[in-house]
Design a protein around this motif. Structure first.
Motif, PDB file in Angstrom:
ATOM      1  N   GLN A  13       0.839  -1.217   0.178  1.00 25.86           N
ATOM      2  CA  GLN A  13       0.052  -0.187  -0.159  1.00 25.86           C
ATOM      3  C   GLN A  13       0.766   1.157   0.122  1.00 25.86           C
ATOM      4  OE1 GLN A  13      -2.991  -0.995  -0.811  1.00 25.86           O
ATOM      5  NE2 GLN A  13      -4.055  -0.417   0.893  1.00 25.86           N
ATOM      6  N   LEU A  16       2.417   3.164  -3.547  1.00 28.57           N
ATOM      7  CA  LEU A  16       1.475   4.183  -4.321  1.00 28.57           C
ATOM      8  C   LEU A  16       1.811   5.676  -3.682  1.00 28.57           C
ATOM      9  CD1 LEU A  16      -0.460   4.952  -6.421  1.00 28.57           C
ATOM     10  CD2 LEU A  16      -2.184   4.614  -4.934  1.00 28.57           C
ATOM     11  N   LEU A  17       1.736   5.673  -2.206  1.00 27.38           N
ATOM     12  CA  LEU A  17       2.141   6.729  -1.644  1.00 27.38           C
ATOM     13  C   LEU A  17       3.525   7.354  -1.983  1.00 27.38           C
ATOM     14  CD1 LEU A  17       0.355   6.239   1.667  1.00 27.38           C
ATOM     15  CD2 LEU A  17      -0.452   7.359  -0.323  1.00 27.38           C
ATOM     16  N   TYR A  20       3.779   8.866  -5.376  1.00 30.31           N
ATOM     17  CA  TYR A  20       3.232  10.150  -5.232  1.00 30.31           C
ATOM     18  C   TYR A  20       3.953  11.255  -4.093  1.00 30.31           C
ATOM     19  CZ  TYR A  20      -0.556   9.351  -8.543  1.00 30.31           C
ATOM     20  OH  TYR A  20      -1.249   9.051  -9.661  1.00 30.31           O
ATOM     21  N   ALA A  21       5.019  10.682  -3.746  1.00 23.78           N
ATOM     22  CA  ALA A  21       5.913  11.479  -2.937  1.00 23.78           C
ATOM     23  C   ALA A  21       4.728  11.886  -1.519  1.00 23.78           C
ATOM     24  CB  ALA A  21       6.423  12.655  -3.372  1.00 23.78           C
ATOM     25  N   GLU A  22       4.189  11.020  -0.903  1.00 23.30           N
ATOM     26  CA  GLU A  22       3.291  11.366   0.280  1.00 23.30           C
ATOM     27  C   GLU A  22       3.639  10.393   1.230  1.00 23.30           C
ATOM     28  OE1 GLU A  22       0.688  13.336   0.335  1.00 23.30           O
ATOM     29  OE2 GLU A  22      -0.087  13.837  -1.645  1.00 23.30           O
ATOM     30  N   LEU A  48       3.681  -0.089 -11.062  1.00 24.42           N
ATOM     31  CA  LEU A  48       2.899   1.261 -10.934  1.00 24.42           C
ATOM     32  C   LEU A  48       3.523   2.444 -11.609  1.00 24.42           C
ATOM     33  CD1 LEU A  48       2.446   1.353  -6.853  1.00 24.42           C
ATOM     34  CD2 LEU A  48       0.637   1.767  -8.850  1.00 24.42           C
TER      35      LEU A  48
ATOM     36  N   ARG B 149      -5.133  14.415  -7.472  1.00 28.71           N
ATOM     37  CA  ARG B 149      -3.708  14.184  -7.114  1.00 28.71           C
ATOM     38  C   ARG B 149      -2.839  13.931  -8.407  1.00 28.71           C
ATOM     39  NH1 ARG B 149       0.132  14.587  -6.461  1.00 28.71           N
ATOM     40  NH2 ARG B 149       1.811  14.001  -5.193  1.00 28.71           N
ATOM     41  N   LEU B 156      -2.342  15.110  -0.841  1.00 24.57           N
ATOM     42  CA  LEU B 156      -3.597  14.259  -0.292  1.00 24.57           C
ATOM     43  C   LEU B 156      -3.921  14.955   0.971  1.00 24.57           C
ATOM     44  CD1 LEU B 156      -2.433  10.548  -0.310  1.00 24.57           C
ATOM     45  CD2 LEU B 156      -3.737  11.765  -1.917  1.00 24.57           C
ATOM     46  N   LYS B 171      -6.916   8.711   0.964  1.00 17.82           N
ATOM     47  CA  LYS B 171      -5.861   7.580   0.599  1.00 17.82           C
ATOM     48  C   LYS B 171      -6.366   6.336  -0.009  1.00 17.82           C
ATOM     49  CE  LYS B 171      -2.151   8.676   3.445  1.00 17.82           C
ATOM     50  NZ  LYS B 171      -1.488   8.528   4.847  1.00 17.82           N
ATOM     51  N   LEU B 174      -7.714   6.904  -3.554  1.00 18.54           N
ATOM     52  CA  LEU B 174      -6.709   6.866  -4.759  1.00 18.54           C
ATOM     53  C   LEU B 174      -6.158   5.506  -4.821  1.00 18.54           C
ATOM     54  CD1 LEU B 174      -4.624   8.613  -5.962  1.00 18.54           C
ATOM     55  CD2 LEU B 174      -3.152   8.709  -4.335  1.00 18.54           C
ATOM     56  N   HIS B 175      -6.023   4.432  -3.679  1.00 13.33           N
ATOM     57  CA  HIS B 175      -5.591   3.304  -3.752  1.00 13.33           C
ATOM     58  C   HIS B 175      -6.651   2.377  -4.984  1.00 13.33           C
ATOM     59  CE1 HIS B 175      -1.983   2.540  -1.467  1.00 13.33           C
ATOM     60  NE2 HIS B 175      -2.753   3.275  -0.649  1.00 13.33           N
ATOM     61  N   VAL B 178      -6.593   3.799  -8.483  1.00 11.48           N
ATOM     62  CA  VAL B 178      -5.433   3.066  -9.384  1.00 11.48           C
ATOM     63  C   VAL B 178      -5.476   1.754  -9.514  1.00 11.48           C
ATOM     64  CG1 VAL B 178      -2.594   3.034  -9.240  1.00 11.48           C
ATOM     65  CG2 VAL B 178      -3.650   5.243  -8.503  1.00 11.48           C
ATOM     66  N   ARG B 182      -5.527   0.426 -13.267  1.00  6.46           N
ATOM     67  CA  ARG B 182      -4.537  -0.753 -13.435  1.00  6.46           C
ATOM     68  C   ARG B 182      -5.161  -2.030 -14.261  1.00  6.46           C
ATOM     69  NH1 ARG B 182      -0.284  -2.462  -8.964  1.00  6.46           N
ATOM     70  NH2 ARG B 182       1.173  -3.787 -10.308  1.00  6.46           N
ATOM     71  N   GLN B 189      -0.310  -0.684 -20.976  1.00  4.31           N
ATOM     72  CA  GLN B 189       0.627  -0.197 -20.037  1.00  4.31           C
ATOM     73  C   GLN B 189       2.009   0.142 -20.911  1.00  4.31           C
ATOM     74  OE1 GLN B 189       1.720  -1.469 -16.057  1.00  4.31           O
ATOM     75  NE2 GLN B 189      -0.585  -1.972 -15.805  1.00  4.31           N
TER      76      GLN B 189
END
Ligand SMILES: [Zn+2]
Lengths: 155, 193
Positions: A13, A16-17, A20-22, A48, B149, B156, B171, B174-175, B178, B182, B189
């Motif tokens: 998990q 992904l963060l 996005y540099a989160e 990703l 985003r 966020l 979050k 967003l997960h 994506v 995907r 891709q």
């Protein structure tokens, strides 16, 4: 890094963060450390990146003339004296009539036994959407009126 | 527009001098139309939504407390309006589907906004068309979070403020977004650009 085991376990998990540099400093450190030794997460991050880098960041551009026209339209709407001058009285009467019609149509639309509701329970939620989401006072009154009439014909 | 100028304009408006409102519109219109455009996929609806947002801003200015910037306020309003728009479009498609259940035509395609000419679409090309279709699979909230985003590059934390959601919820959206993209774009891709 105060918890070595956590730093070494897979936390997909977080990737992904990470992309996005989160991530906060501590999480970032752990993920980077983990990536050095985990081929699974490296591959996952690669996938990703491939996907998200390929989603183009497009910013639609309007010319200054188009933006000027837009701004003029907004100002016409918010400046009462100009609005009154530019809109004939019958336009207002029509808008009033439309609002009334919508009210009437909604009354017809919402009996509990409306077949469209029994066909698809999702439609009940959607009708709430219709009522609650500022539909009536918002954009394109006439288009919405048409939509409501279609609903009514279904029922 | 810097924060100090914006505050000066807001203060003047509160004192009854509305001359600065047009400057606010000019300062934000490009970004706001862009956001709406990406969210709804065509320019006409995007401009309508942006216009509605500015009209609402004008109505709210007297009571604008300044606990969020004008920009955050506009982002929030446009996002909500586009979420409503998205739900309405979905409902329209459902109605269309009921009425044309026997038809072999793709209801998604046929229910597309007739006012949107091909020239109106800022997305073009087969791969990018696939992308827009994939984005169609996202819920309104997921789409909003992903757009804010990925395209607007809003952190966020700020998205949470714009949408008035917990950061954890943002979050999750967003997960999920994506994850769906995907799945939808698996075979594309590397070939999207
Ligand atoms: Zn791992």
């Amino acid at each position: 890094m105060n918890d070595q085991r956590q730093a070494l376990s897979c936390r997909p998990q977080q990737l992904l963060l990470y992309y996005y540099a989160e991530l906060g400093a501590e999480d970032l450190c752990q993920v980077e450390q983990h990536l050095q030794s985990c081929s699974v997460c490296c591959a996952e991050l690669g996938e990703l990146q491939k996907l998200l880098d390929a989603v183009p960041v497009i910013t639609p551009e309007l010319s200054s003339v188009e933006l000027g026209r837009f701004s003029a339209r907004v100002m016409e709407q918010v400046q009462p004296q100009r609005r009154w001058l530019s809109r004939p009285a019958w336009g207002l009467a029509l808008a009033g009539g439309v609002a009334l019609l919508i009210t009437l149509n909604l009354n017809v639309l919402l009996p509990e036994s409306a077949p469209v509701q029994t066909k698809d329970p999702m439609m009940t939620a959607d009708q709430d959407v219709l009522l609650n989401l500022e539909l009536l006072q918002d954009l394109k009154l006439l288009e919405d009126l048409e939509l409501i009439q279609e609903l009514e014909q279904l029922g | 527009m810097d924060a100090a100028t914006e505050k000066r304009i807001l203060d003047r408006i509160k004192d009854g001098d509305e001359s600065g409102f047009e400057a606010l519109v000019n300062a934000h219109s490009s970004k706001i139309i862009g956001l709406a455009w990406r969210m709804v996929g065509n320019r006409e609806d995007a401009e309508d939504i942006a216009q509605e947002a500015f009209i609402r801003l004008h109505r709210s200015l007297a009571s604008f407390r300044g606990d969020s910037s004008v920009s955050t306020w506009l982002y929030r309003t446009v996002t909500r309006l586009t979420i409503d728009h998205h739900r309405r479009q979905k409902l329209k498609r459902k109605i269309f589907f009921f009425r044309h259940a026997d038809s072999e035509h793709d209801p998604y395609e046929l229910a597309a906004d007739p006012a949107a000419s091909p020239g109106d679409q800022y997305l073009a090309g087969e791969a990018v068309d696939r992308l827009s279709r994939a984005v169609e699979k996202l819920s309104a909230q997921q789409r909003a979070v992903f757009n804010l985003r990925h395209h607007e590059e809003l952190p966020l934390k700020e998205i949470a403020a714009v949408l008035k959601l917990e950061e954890g919820t943002v979050k999750s959206h967003l997960h999920r977004a994506v994850h769906i993209l995907r799945k939808e774009l698996k075979d594309l891709q590397g070939g999207l650009t």
